[in-house]
Design a protein around this motif. Structure first.
Motif, PDB file in Angstrom:
ATOM      1  N   ASP A  41     -14.105   7.430  44.757  1.00  0.00           N
ATOM      2  CA  ASP A  41     -14.648   6.085  44.557  1.00  0.00           C
ATOM      3  C   ASP A  41     -13.480   5.106  44.396  1.00  0.00           C
ATOM      4  O   ASP A  41     -12.352   5.501  44.126  1.00  0.00           O
ATOM      5  N   ASP A  42     -13.789   3.839  44.553  1.00  0.00           N
ATOM      6  CA  ASP A  42     -12.814   2.785  44.230  1.00  0.00           C
ATOM      7  C   ASP A  42     -11.465   2.990  44.917  1.00  0.00           C
ATOM      8  O   ASP A  42     -10.410   3.030  44.284  1.00  0.00           O
ATOM      9  N   LEU A  43     -11.492   3.121  46.234  1.00  0.00           N
ATOM     10  CA  LEU A  43     -10.258   3.318  46.986  1.00  0.00           C
ATOM     11  C   LEU A  43      -9.394   2.064  46.931  1.00  0.00           C
ATOM     12  O   LEU A  43      -9.861   0.958  47.194  1.00  0.00           O
ATOM     13  N   GLU A  44      -8.129   2.252  46.572  1.00  0.00           N
ATOM     14  CA  GLU A  44      -7.180   1.148  46.499  1.00  0.00           C
ATOM     15  C   GLU A  44      -5.984   1.450  47.397  1.00  0.00           C
ATOM     16  O   GLU A  44      -5.592   2.604  47.572  1.00  0.00           O
ATOM     17  N   LEU A  45      -5.393   0.392  47.954  1.00  0.00           N
ATOM     18  CA  LEU A  45      -4.220   0.529  48.801  1.00  0.00           C
ATOM     19  C   LEU A  45      -2.970   0.181  48.017  1.00  0.00           C
ATOM     20  O   LEU A  45      -2.889  -0.884  47.395  1.00  0.00           O
ATOM     21  N   HIS A  46      -2.021   1.094  48.042  1.00  0.00           N
ATOM     22  CA  HIS A  46      -0.723   0.892  47.422  1.00  0.00           C
ATOM     23  C   HIS A  46       0.334   1.267  48.460  1.00  0.00           C
ATOM     24  O   HIS A  46       0.008   1.627  49.594  1.00  0.00           O
ATOM     25  N   THR A  47       1.576   1.235  48.082  1.00  0.00           N
ATOM     26  CA  THR A  47       2.621   1.767  48.954  1.00  0.00           C
ATOM     27  C   THR A  47       2.702   3.277  48.785  1.00  0.00           C
ATOM     28  O   THR A  47       2.192   3.848  47.817  1.00  0.00           O
ATOM     29  N   HIS A  48       3.328   3.922  49.733  1.00  0.00           N
ATOM     30  CA  HIS A  48       3.633   5.340  49.619  1.00  0.00           C
ATOM     31  C   HIS A  48       4.588   5.528  48.448  1.00  0.00           C
ATOM     32  O   HIS A  48       5.555   4.774  48.292  1.00  0.00           O
ATOM     33  N   PHE A  49       4.332   6.534  47.606  1.00  0.00           N
ATOM     34  CA  PHE A  49       5.040   6.641  46.324  1.00  0.00           C
ATOM     35  C   PHE A  49       6.552   6.790  46.481  1.00  0.00           C
ATOM     36  O   PHE A  49       7.324   5.974  45.974  1.00  0.00           O
ATOM     37  N   GLU A  50       6.997   7.830  47.177  1.00  0.00           N
ATOM     38  CA  GLU A  50       8.435   8.112  47.199  1.00  0.00           C
ATOM     39  C   GLU A  50       9.247   7.025  47.897  1.00  0.00           C
ATOM     40  O   GLU A  50      10.371   6.713  47.485  1.00  0.00           O
TER      41      GLU A  50
END
Length: 410
Positions: free
Chosen positions: A307-316
Protein backbone atom coordinates in the motif's frame (compact mmCIF):
# COMPACT_ATOMS: atom_id res chain seq x y z
CA UNK A 1 0.34 -25.71 -19.62
CA UNK A 2 -2.40 -27.83 -21.21
CA UNK A 3 -3.92 -30.39 -18.89
CA UNK A 4 -2.56 -33.73 -17.80
CA UNK A 5 -3.20 -37.40 -18.49
CA UNK A 6 -4.19 -40.22 -16.17
CA UNK A 7 -4.36 -44.00 -16.41
CA UNK A 8 -6.76 -46.29 -14.59
CA UNK A 9 -5.15 -49.58 -13.57
CA UNK A 10 -7.33 -52.46 -12.42
CA UNK A 11 -6.85 -56.18 -11.87
CA UNK A 12 -8.19 -58.50 -14.56
CA UNK A 13 -10.16 -60.25 -11.80
CA UNK A 14 -12.49 -57.24 -11.63
CA UNK A 15 -15.07 -56.77 -14.36
CA UNK A 16 -15.00 -53.51 -16.35
CA UNK A 17 -18.42 -52.37 -15.17
CA UNK A 18 -17.38 -52.58 -11.52
CA UNK A 19 -14.15 -50.70 -12.18
CA UNK A 20 -16.01 -47.97 -14.06
CA UNK A 21 -18.56 -47.67 -11.27
CA UNK A 22 -16.09 -47.31 -8.41
CA UNK A 23 -13.77 -44.93 -10.27
CA UNK A 24 -16.40 -42.75 -11.98
CA UNK A 25 -16.52 -40.01 -9.29
CA UNK A 26 -12.74 -39.74 -9.21
CA UNK A 27 -12.47 -39.73 -13.00
CA UNK A 28 -15.11 -37.02 -13.19
CA UNK A 29 -13.11 -34.92 -10.74
CA UNK A 30 -9.89 -35.45 -12.69
CA UNK A 31 -11.63 -34.47 -15.91
CA UNK A 32 -12.83 -31.25 -14.26
CA UNK A 33 -9.20 -30.42 -13.39
CA UNK A 34 -8.11 -30.79 -17.00
CA UNK A 35 -7.35 -34.51 -17.00
CA UNK A 36 -7.63 -36.77 -20.01
CA UNK A 37 -7.81 -40.53 -19.59
CA UNK A 38 -5.12 -42.54 -21.36
CA UNK A 39 -5.04 -46.24 -22.03
CA UNK A 40 -2.49 -48.11 -19.93
CA UNK A 41 -0.65 -49.32 -23.03
CA UNK A 42 -0.68 -46.13 -25.10
CA UNK A 43 2.17 -43.66 -25.47
CA UNK A 44 1.96 -40.76 -23.03
CA UNK A 45 2.77 -37.14 -23.85
CA UNK A 46 6.11 -36.35 -22.13
CA UNK A 47 5.25 -32.63 -22.05
CA UNK A 48 2.25 -33.16 -19.77
CA UNK A 49 2.07 -34.56 -16.22
CA UNK A 50 0.66 -38.04 -15.71
CA UNK A 51 -1.00 -39.60 -12.68
CA UNK A 52 -2.12 -43.17 -11.97
CA UNK A 53 -5.51 -44.17 -10.60
CA UNK A 54 -5.02 -47.43 -8.72
CA UNK A 55 -8.52 -48.80 -9.13
CA UNK A 56 -8.12 -52.19 -7.41
CA UNK A 57 -5.76 -54.45 -5.60
CA UNK A 58 -3.56 -56.90 -7.42
CA UNK A 59 -2.21 -54.13 -9.64
CA UNK A 60 1.21 -53.62 -8.14
CA UNK A 61 3.21 -55.08 -11.02
CA UNK A 62 1.09 -53.25 -13.59
CA UNK A 63 1.77 -49.99 -11.77
CA UNK A 64 5.51 -50.67 -11.75
CA UNK A 65 5.48 -51.53 -15.45
CA UNK A 66 3.65 -48.32 -16.36
CA UNK A 67 5.91 -46.16 -14.19
CA UNK A 68 9.10 -47.61 -15.61
CA UNK A 69 7.86 -47.16 -19.18
CA UNK A 70 6.98 -43.56 -18.37
CA UNK A 71 10.39 -42.92 -16.83
CA UNK A 72 12.09 -43.82 -20.08
CA UNK A 73 10.62 -40.56 -21.44
CA UNK A 74 10.33 -38.43 -18.27
CA UNK A 75 12.91 -39.77 -15.79
CA UNK A 76 12.52 -36.86 -13.38
CA UNK A 77 8.73 -37.00 -13.00
CA UNK A 78 7.55 -38.07 -9.53
CA UNK A 79 4.92 -40.78 -9.40
CA UNK A 80 1.47 -39.79 -8.17
CA UNK A 81 -0.80 -42.68 -7.21
CA UNK A 82 -4.47 -41.92 -6.56
CA UNK A 83 -6.11 -44.33 -4.12
CA UNK A 84 -9.73 -44.72 -2.98
CA UNK A 85 -11.18 -46.75 -0.07
CA UNK A 86 -12.65 -49.64 -2.11
CA UNK A 87 -11.42 -52.86 -3.76
CA UNK A 88 -7.98 -52.78 -2.02
CA UNK A 89 -6.88 -49.67 -3.91
CA UNK A 90 -4.98 -48.22 -0.97
CA UNK A 91 -3.02 -51.39 -0.06
CA UNK A 92 -1.94 -51.76 -3.69
CA UNK A 93 -0.87 -48.12 -3.80
CA UNK A 94 1.18 -48.46 -0.63
CA UNK A 95 2.92 -51.62 -1.82
CA UNK A 96 3.63 -50.09 -5.22
CA UNK A 97 5.11 -46.88 -3.89
CA UNK A 98 7.21 -48.78 -1.35
CA UNK A 99 8.77 -50.76 -4.20
CA UNK A 100 9.22 -47.68 -6.39
CA UNK A 101 11.09 -45.95 -3.59
CA UNK A 102 13.35 -48.96 -3.26
CA UNK A 103 14.04 -48.43 -6.97
CA UNK A 104 14.91 -44.77 -6.30
CA UNK A 105 11.67 -43.33 -7.68
CA UNK A 106 10.08 -40.33 -5.94
CA UNK A 107 6.33 -40.20 -5.46
CA UNK A 108 3.30 -39.63 -3.30
CA UNK A 109 -0.05 -41.27 -2.68
CA UNK A 110 -3.16 -39.11 -2.69
CA UNK A 111 -5.91 -40.88 -0.79
CA UNK A 112 -9.35 -39.78 -1.98
CA UNK A 113 -11.89 -41.06 0.54
CA UNK A 114 -14.44 -38.27 0.12
CA UNK A 115 -14.27 -36.14 -3.02
CA UNK A 116 -15.92 -33.18 -1.35
CA UNK A 117 -13.35 -33.24 1.44
CA UNK A 118 -10.34 -34.32 -0.60
CA UNK A 119 -10.90 -32.28 -3.78
CA UNK A 120 -8.56 -29.51 -2.63
CA UNK A 121 -5.70 -31.95 -1.93
CA UNK A 122 -6.21 -33.56 -5.33
CA UNK A 123 -6.22 -30.20 -7.12
CA UNK A 124 -3.13 -29.15 -5.18
CA UNK A 125 -1.23 -32.26 -6.24
CA UNK A 126 -2.09 -31.65 -9.90
CA UNK A 127 -0.99 -28.02 -9.51
CA UNK A 128 2.27 -29.19 -7.90
CA UNK A 129 2.97 -31.36 -10.94
CA UNK A 130 2.19 -28.51 -13.31
CA UNK A 131 4.57 -26.26 -11.38
CA UNK A 132 7.33 -28.86 -11.64
CA UNK A 133 6.83 -29.22 -15.38
CA UNK A 134 6.78 -25.43 -15.79
CA UNK A 135 10.03 -25.05 -13.88
CA UNK A 136 11.78 -27.81 -15.81
CA UNK A 137 10.84 -26.39 -19.16
CA UNK A 138 11.86 -22.82 -18.39
CA UNK A 139 14.65 -20.57 -19.64
CA UNK A 140 16.16 -18.03 -17.26
CA UNK A 141 17.92 -15.10 -18.88
CA UNK A 142 20.97 -13.78 -17.04
CA UNK A 143 21.03 -10.19 -18.29
CA UNK A 144 24.61 -9.22 -17.56
CA UNK A 145 26.89 -11.06 -15.19
CA UNK A 146 25.82 -11.46 -11.55
CA UNK A 147 26.88 -8.57 -9.33
CA UNK A 148 30.35 -9.05 -7.86
CA UNK A 149 29.09 -9.26 -4.30
CA UNK A 150 26.84 -12.26 -5.00
CA UNK A 151 29.58 -14.82 -4.51
CA UNK A 152 27.25 -17.55 -3.19
CA UNK A 153 24.10 -16.98 -5.26
CA UNK A 154 25.05 -18.27 -8.71
CA UNK A 155 24.70 -22.06 -9.07
CA UNK A 156 26.65 -24.12 -11.57
CA UNK A 157 24.94 -23.94 -14.97
CA UNK A 158 25.09 -27.68 -15.66
CA UNK A 159 24.02 -28.62 -12.15
CA UNK A 160 21.09 -26.21 -12.32
CA UNK A 161 19.94 -27.78 -15.57
CA UNK A 162 20.33 -31.31 -14.24
CA UNK A 163 18.48 -30.76 -10.96
CA UNK A 164 15.88 -28.16 -11.90
CA UNK A 165 15.67 -28.50 -15.68
CA UNK A 166 16.19 -24.74 -15.98
CA UNK A 167 18.29 -23.46 -18.86
CA UNK A 168 20.43 -20.49 -17.87
CA UNK A 169 20.82 -18.19 -20.89
CA UNK A 170 23.52 -15.50 -21.00
CA UNK A 171 22.09 -12.23 -22.36
CA UNK A 172 24.30 -9.24 -23.19
CA UNK A 173 23.13 -6.37 -20.99
CA UNK A 174 24.54 -3.92 -23.52
CA UNK A 175 21.58 -4.62 -25.78
CA UNK A 176 19.12 -3.63 -23.06
CA UNK A 177 21.08 -0.48 -22.28
CA UNK A 178 21.14 0.45 -25.96
CA UNK A 179 17.41 -0.17 -26.33
CA UNK A 180 16.67 1.97 -23.28
CA UNK A 181 18.43 4.94 -24.85
CA UNK A 182 16.11 4.60 -27.85
CA UNK A 183 12.84 4.40 -25.89
CA UNK A 184 10.75 7.53 -26.37
CA UNK A 185 8.67 9.30 -23.75
CA UNK A 186 5.41 8.02 -25.24
CA UNK A 187 6.58 4.40 -24.93
CA UNK A 188 7.72 4.84 -21.33
CA UNK A 189 4.74 6.93 -20.25
CA UNK A 190 2.22 4.17 -19.35
CA UNK A 191 4.56 2.60 -16.77
CA UNK A 192 5.70 6.02 -15.54
CA UNK A 193 2.08 7.03 -14.95
CA UNK A 194 1.32 3.82 -13.09
CA UNK A 195 4.17 4.45 -10.65
CA UNK A 196 3.38 8.14 -10.16
CA UNK A 197 1.20 8.73 -7.13
CA UNK A 198 0.97 12.51 -7.33
CA UNK A 199 0.88 14.81 -10.33
CA UNK A 200 2.55 14.06 -13.65
CA UNK A 201 5.56 11.74 -13.99
CA UNK A 202 8.91 13.45 -13.53
CA UNK A 203 11.80 13.08 -15.97
CA UNK A 204 13.48 10.71 -13.53
CA UNK A 205 10.38 8.51 -13.39
CA UNK A 206 10.08 8.41 -17.17
CA UNK A 207 13.78 7.55 -17.47
CA UNK A 208 13.37 4.66 -15.00
CA UNK A 209 10.20 3.48 -16.74
CA UNK A 210 11.99 3.41 -20.11
CA UNK A 211 13.84 0.33 -18.94
CA UNK A 212 10.60 -1.65 -18.93
CA UNK A 213 9.94 -1.77 -22.69
CA UNK A 214 13.66 -2.32 -23.24
CA UNK A 215 13.64 -5.35 -20.92
CA UNK A 216 10.43 -6.66 -22.48
CA UNK A 217 12.14 -6.57 -25.89
CA UNK A 218 15.21 -8.29 -24.41
CA UNK A 219 13.05 -11.05 -22.95
CA UNK A 220 11.28 -11.59 -26.25
CA UNK A 221 14.48 -11.62 -28.31
CA UNK A 222 16.23 -14.05 -25.96
CA UNK A 223 13.12 -16.24 -25.74
CA UNK A 224 13.36 -16.53 -21.96
CA UNK A 225 10.66 -16.95 -19.33
CA UNK A 226 12.30 -14.98 -16.53
CA UNK A 227 15.33 -12.74 -16.00
CA UNK A 228 17.97 -12.08 -13.38
CA UNK A 229 19.31 -8.61 -14.16
CA UNK A 230 22.62 -6.98 -13.31
CA UNK A 231 20.66 -3.86 -12.49
CA UNK A 232 23.51 -1.77 -11.06
CA UNK A 233 24.87 -1.40 -14.60
CA UNK A 234 21.82 0.73 -15.36
CA UNK A 235 22.95 3.15 -12.68
CA UNK A 236 26.48 3.46 -14.02
CA UNK A 237 25.51 3.51 -17.72
CA UNK A 238 22.14 5.27 -17.71
CA UNK A 239 22.13 7.17 -14.39
CA UNK A 240 18.87 5.51 -13.46
CA UNK A 241 17.81 2.38 -11.59
CA UNK A 242 16.02 -0.78 -12.65
CA UNK A 243 13.64 -0.72 -9.68
CA UNK A 244 10.55 0.46 -11.57
CA UNK A 245 11.07 -1.85 -14.55
CA UNK A 246 11.64 -4.95 -12.40
CA UNK A 247 8.64 -4.11 -10.21
CA UNK A 248 6.40 -3.78 -13.27
CA UNK A 249 7.63 -7.08 -14.72
CA UNK A 250 7.03 -8.94 -11.45
CA UNK A 251 3.57 -7.41 -11.09
CA UNK A 252 2.55 -8.47 -14.59
CA UNK A 253 3.64 -12.10 -14.34
CA UNK A 254 7.24 -12.01 -15.59
CA UNK A 255 9.70 -12.98 -12.86
CA UNK A 256 12.58 -10.51 -12.69
CA UNK A 257 15.32 -10.81 -10.07
CA UNK A 258 17.76 -8.11 -9.03
CA UNK A 259 21.56 -7.97 -9.22
CA UNK A 260 21.87 -11.09 -11.36
CA UNK A 261 20.91 -13.24 -8.36
CA UNK A 262 20.12 -16.59 -9.95
CA UNK A 263 19.31 -18.41 -6.70
CA UNK A 264 16.71 -15.87 -5.63
CA UNK A 265 15.24 -15.60 -9.11
CA UNK A 266 14.70 -19.37 -9.19
CA UNK A 267 12.90 -19.06 -5.82
CA UNK A 268 10.74 -16.31 -7.33
CA UNK A 269 10.01 -18.55 -10.33
CA UNK A 270 8.92 -21.31 -7.96
CA UNK A 271 6.55 -18.92 -6.19
CA UNK A 272 5.04 -17.82 -9.49
CA UNK A 273 4.69 -21.41 -10.74
CA UNK A 274 3.06 -22.70 -7.55
CA UNK A 275 0.96 -19.76 -6.39
CA UNK A 276 0.76 -17.41 -9.41
CA UNK A 277 1.80 -14.54 -7.15
CA UNK A 278 4.50 -11.90 -7.30
CA UNK A 279 7.23 -12.10 -4.69
CA UNK A 280 9.68 -9.68 -3.12
CA UNK A 281 13.46 -10.09 -3.13
CA UNK A 282 15.12 -8.29 -0.22
CA UNK A 283 18.20 -7.97 1.98
CA UNK A 284 18.12 -9.07 5.61
CA UNK A 285 19.09 -5.86 7.38
CA UNK A 286 18.79 -7.19 10.94
CA UNK A 287 18.35 -10.66 12.41
CA UNK A 288 17.23 -10.89 16.03
CA UNK A 289 17.76 -14.38 17.38
CA UNK A 290 16.35 -13.47 20.80
CA UNK A 291 12.78 -13.03 19.55
CA UNK A 292 13.16 -14.84 16.19
CA UNK A 293 12.48 -11.78 14.07
CA UNK A 294 14.20 -10.01 11.21
CA UNK A 295 14.05 -6.85 9.12
CA UNK A 296 14.11 -6.96 5.33
CA UNK A 297 14.74 -4.05 2.97
CA UNK A 298 15.01 -3.45 -0.76
CA UNK A 299 14.39 -0.68 -3.30
CA UNK A 300 11.96 -2.47 -5.61
CA UNK A 301 8.66 -4.15 -4.88
CA UNK A 302 5.69 -5.24 -6.97
CA UNK A 303 3.04 -2.53 -6.44
CA UNK A 304 0.24 -5.06 -5.90
CA UNK A 305 2.03 -6.35 -2.79
CA UNK A 306 2.06 -3.03 -0.92
CA UNK A 307 0.00 0.00 0.00
CA UNK A 308 0.98 3.66 -0.19
CA UNK A 309 3.66 3.35 -2.86
CA UNK A 310 6.12 6.25 -2.74
CA UNK A 311 8.90 7.21 -5.13
CA UNK A 312 12.35 7.91 -3.75
CA UNK A 313 15.84 7.65 -5.16
CA UNK A 314 17.70 4.37 -5.29
CA UNK A 315 19.29 3.95 -1.85
CA UNK A 316 22.96 3.23 -2.53
CA UNK A 317 23.40 5.57 -5.48
CA UNK A 318 20.92 8.36 -4.78
CA UNK A 319 19.95 8.15 -8.47
CA UNK A 320 16.92 7.01 -10.42
CA UNK A 321 13.80 5.79 -8.66
CA UNK A 322 13.59 3.59 -5.60
CA UNK A 323 10.22 2.34 -4.38
CA UNK A 324 8.92 2.54 -0.84
CA UNK A 325 5.77 0.57 -0.14
CA UNK A 326 3.97 -0.34 3.05
CA UNK A 327 3.18 -4.00 3.59
CA UNK A 328 -0.08 -4.60 5.44
CA UNK A 329 0.18 -6.80 8.55
CA UNK A 330 -0.45 -10.42 7.73
CA UNK A 331 1.01 -13.84 6.92
CA UNK A 332 3.98 -14.33 4.59
CA UNK A 333 6.45 -17.06 3.68
CA UNK A 334 10.20 -16.66 3.22
CA UNK A 335 12.33 -18.66 0.82
CA UNK A 336 16.06 -19.05 0.29
CA UNK A 337 17.77 -21.55 -2.01
CA UNK A 338 21.47 -22.34 -2.03
CA UNK A 339 24.24 -24.69 -3.09
CA UNK A 340 25.94 -25.42 -6.39
CA UNK A 341 22.73 -26.91 -7.84
CA UNK A 342 20.29 -25.13 -5.51
CA UNK A 343 19.92 -28.39 -3.65
CA UNK A 344 19.48 -26.68 -0.28
CA UNK A 345 16.59 -24.60 0.96
CA UNK A 346 15.16 -22.65 3.88
CA UNK A 347 11.41 -22.02 3.98
CA UNK A 348 9.83 -20.16 6.90
CA UNK A 349 6.41 -18.82 7.65
CA UNK A 350 6.23 -15.41 9.30
CA UNK A 351 3.96 -12.50 10.14
CA UNK A 352 4.45 -8.91 9.07
CA UNK A 353 4.48 -6.91 12.30
CA UNK A 354 5.82 -3.54 11.18
CA UNK A 355 7.33 -1.41 8.46
CA UNK A 356 10.10 1.17 8.49
CA UNK A 357 11.43 4.28 6.81
CA UNK A 358 15.05 4.42 7.92
CA UNK A 359 17.12 6.67 5.63
CA UNK A 360 20.02 4.25 6.05
CA UNK A 361 18.33 1.22 4.48
CA UNK A 362 16.83 0.37 1.11
CA UNK A 363 13.50 2.09 0.66
CA UNK A 364 10.90 -0.64 1.31
CA UNK A 365 11.38 -2.04 4.80
CA UNK A 366 9.45 -4.64 6.78
CA UNK A 367 9.78 -6.30 10.18
CA UNK A 368 8.83 -9.97 10.38
CA UNK A 369 8.05 -12.27 13.29
CA UNK A 370 9.19 -15.69 12.11
CA UNK A 371 7.54 -18.93 13.23
CA UNK A 372 9.24 -20.55 16.20
CA UNK A 373 9.97 -23.77 14.31
CA UNK A 374 12.21 -21.87 11.87
CA UNK A 375 14.97 -20.28 13.96
CA UNK A 376 16.38 -17.24 12.19
CA UNK A 377 19.73 -18.05 13.75
CA UNK A 378 20.25 -20.54 10.95
CA UNK A 379 20.61 -17.58 8.59
CA UNK A 380 23.68 -16.62 10.61
CA UNK A 381 25.06 -20.06 11.45
CA UNK A 382 24.45 -21.79 8.12
CA UNK A 383 23.68 -19.11 5.53
CA UNK A 384 22.69 -19.97 1.97
CA UNK A 385 23.22 -16.45 0.68
CA UNK A 386 22.13 -12.86 1.09
CA UNK A 387 18.74 -12.19 -0.45
CA UNK A 388 15.53 -13.69 0.87
CA UNK A 389 12.34 -13.99 -1.17
CA UNK A 390 9.00 -13.18 0.45
CA UNK A 391 5.52 -14.14 -0.76
CA UNK A 392 2.24 -13.25 0.87
CA UNK A 393 0.37 -16.03 2.65
CA UNK A 394 1.47 -19.05 4.67
CA UNK A 395 2.81 -21.66 2.25
CA UNK A 396 5.47 -23.46 4.26
CA UNK A 397 3.88 -26.93 4.26
CA UNK A 398 2.99 -26.68 0.58
CA UNK A 399 6.54 -25.72 -0.34
CA UNK A 400 8.04 -28.53 1.75
CA UNK A 401 5.64 -31.04 0.19
CA UNK A 402 6.53 -29.80 -3.29
CA UNK A 403 10.24 -30.04 -2.52
CA UNK A 404 9.90 -33.64 -1.34
CA UNK A 405 7.86 -34.53 -4.42
CA UNK A 406 10.23 -32.78 -6.83
CA UNK A 407 13.56 -33.82 -5.33
CA UNK A 408 12.85 -36.56 -2.82
CA UNK A 409 14.82 -34.91 -0.02
CA UNK A 410 14.11 -32.68 2.94
Amino acid sequence: MDGFSYSVIASSLHDRASVDRITEPLRRQLDSLGGEVADVDESLDPARPHVVVVATGGTEQAVLDLVHRRRADVPWEPVVLLAHPLHNSLPASIESLARLRIDGVRGRIVQVTDLAADAAALAETIADLHALFAMRGSRLGLVGEPSEWLVASVPDVDHLRERWGIELVDVDIGGTIGRTREVGVAEAQPVAVRFTTKGAPTEDTVAAAALHPALVATIEDADVDAVAVRCFDFITELSTSGCVALAELNDTGVVAGCEGDVASTVAMMLVRALFDQPSWIANPARIDTADNSLILAHCTVAPSMVDDLELHTHFESGLGIGLRGTFAPGPVTLLRLGGTSLERHWFAEAEIVGTGSSPDLCRTQVRLQVADDRPVGRLLDDPLGNHLVMVQGHHGDRLEDWWRMAFGDQ
